[in-house]
Design an enzyme around this catalytic site. Sequence first.
Site, PDB file in Angstrom:
ATOM      1  N   GLU A 321       0.946  -1.242  -0.240  1.00  0.00           N
ATOM      2  CA  GLU A 321      -0.189  -0.161  -0.048  1.00  0.00           C
ATOM      3  C   GLU A 321       0.979   1.356   0.050  1.00  0.00           C
ATOM      4  OE1 GLU A 321      -2.812  -0.666  -0.976  1.00  0.00           O
ATOM      5  OE2 GLU A 321      -2.884  -2.862  -0.348  1.00  0.00           O
ATOM      6  N   TYR A 407      -1.350  -7.863 -11.481  1.00  0.00           N
ATOM      7  CA  TYR A 407      -0.283  -7.905 -10.070  1.00  0.00           C
ATOM      8  C   TYR A 407       1.035  -8.627 -10.347  1.00  0.00           C
ATOM      9  CZ  TYR A 407      -4.028  -6.422  -6.864  1.00  0.00           C
ATOM     10  OH  TYR A 407      -4.914  -5.505  -6.477  1.00  0.00           O
TER      11      TYR A 407
HETATM   12  N1  BES Z   1      -5.697  -1.142  -4.881  1.00  0.00           N
HETATM   13  C1  BES Z   1      -5.766  -2.467  -4.384  1.00  0.00           C
HETATM   14  C2  BES Z   1      -7.089  -2.972  -3.873  1.00  0.00           C
HETATM   15  C3  BES Z   1      -8.099  -2.865  -4.890  1.00  0.00           C
HETATM   16  C4  BES Z   1      -8.050  -2.925  -6.429  1.00  0.00           C
HETATM   17  C5  BES Z   1      -9.548  -2.679  -4.751  1.00  0.00           C
HETATM   18  C6  BES Z   1      -8.606  -2.932  -7.141  1.00  0.00           C
HETATM   19  C7  BES Z   1     -10.515  -2.611  -5.701  1.00  0.00           C
HETATM   20  C8  BES Z   1     -10.057  -2.534  -7.017  1.00  0.00           C
HETATM   21  C9  BES Z   1      -4.807  -2.482  -3.318  1.00  0.00           C
HETATM   22  O1  BES Z   1      -3.573  -1.920  -3.385  1.00  0.00           O
HETATM   23  C10 BES Z   1      -4.332  -4.197  -3.154  1.00  0.00           C
HETATM   24  O2  BES Z   1      -3.799  -4.488  -4.082  1.00  0.00           O
HETATM   25  N2  BES Z   1      -4.599  -4.747  -2.194  1.00  0.00           N
HETATM   26  C11 BES Z   1      -4.296  -6.385  -2.005  1.00  0.00           C
HETATM   27  C12 BES Z   1      -3.037  -6.375  -1.357  1.00  0.00           C
HETATM   28  C13 BES Z   1      -1.978  -7.286  -1.642  1.00  0.00           C
HETATM   29  C14 BES Z   1      -1.653  -7.582  -3.191  1.00  0.00           C
HETATM   30  C15 BES Z   1      -0.800  -7.286  -0.996  1.00  0.00           C
HETATM   31  C16 BES Z   1      -5.279  -6.901  -1.287  1.00  0.00           C
HETATM   32  O3  BES Z   1      -6.310  -6.453  -1.074  1.00  0.00           O
HETATM   33  O4  BES Z   1      -5.330  -8.118  -1.386  1.00  0.00           O
HETATM   34 ZN    ZN Z   2      -2.417  -2.654  -4.863  1.00  0.00          ZN
END
Ligand code: BES
Ligand code: ZN
Length: 640
Positions: A321, A407
């Site tokens: 984050e 990702y």
């Molecule tokens: N920005 C994302 C969460 C997100 C993405 C919410 C797209 C809605 C739509 C956040 O930074 C994220 O990637 N969270 C991951 C964390 C992990 C990859 C370390 C999660 O929530 O699992």
């Molecule tokens: Zn993210």
Amino acid sequence: MNKILLAGLLLAALTGCKDERETGVKPTNVIDVSAVADPNSFAQPEKVRIEHIELDLGVDMDARVLRGSALYRLQWMDERASELVLDTRGIDIRSVQGLDGKKWRDLKFKLDDEDAMYGSALRITMKQQLPQVRINYATRPEASGLQWLSPEMTASGQPFMFSQSQAIHARSWVPLQDTPGVRFTYDARIRTDPSLMALMSADNDPNAKRDGDYRFSMPQKIPSYLLAIAVGDLVFKPISSRSGVWAEPSVIDAAAGEFSDTEKMIQVAENLYGPYQWGRYDLLILPASFPFGGMENPRLSFITPTVIVGDKSLTSLIAHELAHSWSGNLVTNSSWKDIWLNEGFTSYVESRIVEAVYGKDQADMEQVISQFGLAAELQELAPDDQRLALAPLAGRDPDEALTDVAYIKGEWFLKFLEERFGRDVFDPFLQHWFSTHAFTSTHSAEFERFLEVELLAKHPGKVSIGEVREWLHEPGIPSTATPAQSKRFDAVDAKNAKWLAGKLPAAEFESSAWSTQEWLRFLEKMPDTLSPEQMAELDAAFAFTGTANAEIAQRWYPLTVRSGYTEARSAIEAFLLKIGRRKLIMPTYDALAKTPEGREFGRQVFEKARPGYHPITVGSVEQALAEPASEPAAATEPAQ
Ligand code: BES
Ligand code: ZN
């Protein structure tokens, strides 16, 4: 913007012109990236743009609504335009006014019929291009971007409310141009019950008086998906002079302990990619119903409590984050088809932070786990969705772009470049990308152009444009990719194989020093099902059932379901009742949904859990538990 001009812009972005190649980087604002259409928004930013929003909202915890006004400062782009189109979903509009000279006058407005995915366009017409417009409105209790928790659902016994705007949920609590291609600054006045604290993705003052009347200002331009608010019984504990944790009182000490490396992480990222540009960096620990692991709301990341496990083994979430402060918040995908520019870059930066703070072994283990997940997901995804640079998401839910491709394939591509060019070259290149594109929204074609000019051309013979194009535009993982490796996992795999062969009893594992990641690897390498005796042996030795570590639970419970190990059922129920983070609970619901008996159990638990789940999680679980009908298995769950 007509199509030909649009195509011209894209072409210019793709190819760059000769002069630029000779003179170096072209200033990025020459490419009008925000003019590239976003099919997930009704807004028309080529005609008029929101520059600044002033919110004035009351938080009604009993009625579960936000009520008040939003005032917009507008920048008119097209002199013929006479309409402001905003995105809304399920918002009650009371009135709309425009500032005409010094007077506010009522304006005509119309809400289009609701589209199930995108909501309703709010069309405000005016005779002249007014500089400011104000909307009086109220949200509805079912707003998809807000969760309202009653006192029994929180640790403090006080009510709680929080927003989750990404990808297109901001429009359910503020009418706005809900596209990442538009950036605006904002101010807000938020009124709550005086016993509660309000926070936003803005300048939260750790010493703010708790009086129910809070003011915020976000002086840096952000896209709508980073607009965020939370209200609850929240207290603060510092980590460093510019960083700290907000949480409900009973959680604050554990959270501050778990995340005490945050300042170190900021410094690592600054050394690699330039100064942290947002002032403070705080964490807000949400109730366990938060549907994600984390959300990079600027200056205040929203964090699930499920990573507080006592040994910092899951703090890569904070690295992630925080990394968005560069990749995503500073340099933003201009529409969701290019989400890998946010999430792939961030996963790469996350891994660099983890390596610097916790060592290469840790980063390697996390890498192997990620790539394992990617391999599984690739088997489910249509070839078109396996590209980093996706086709425009017209008619689709942008959450469909939220896959391990964005990702992990995205991260892998940057790792590939890092390996070929070396960190001496690649680190400054990435810093240069961030600094030249700071506070703008951009897209894959612009990155491709920048890469070609700034890296490939300046260091010839290392990577060909064909290799780059394969990563960006072809499905699957290119053959030039080097898979991650972990020595510690090799040792885990050896034990796993011996145990499966009946040559090593679980009780003799000598695994007391294993980290969370080693346990995850151990479980991921299991066959689809185990015998009841094997399940019982593992449980007796390692007490997986009832584990406090939700990452372990995420892998263990589906294995119990597939293996018919019903001894775990009451622990599964407790797990599904407590946690709302989709990534953690969906594999168990999915496994249950595979048999009629499992689906019935899943439904009973969901009935009880539902009032505590976030609307986003409710949607996912409903879809998983739906009758299998004739629909193909194409509806894959988003990975995160
Ligand atoms: N920005 C994302 C969460 C997100 C993405 C919410 C797209 C809605 C739509 C956040 O930074 C994220 O990637 N969270 C991951 C964390 C992990 C990859 C370390 C999660 O929530 O699992
Ligand atoms: Zn993210």
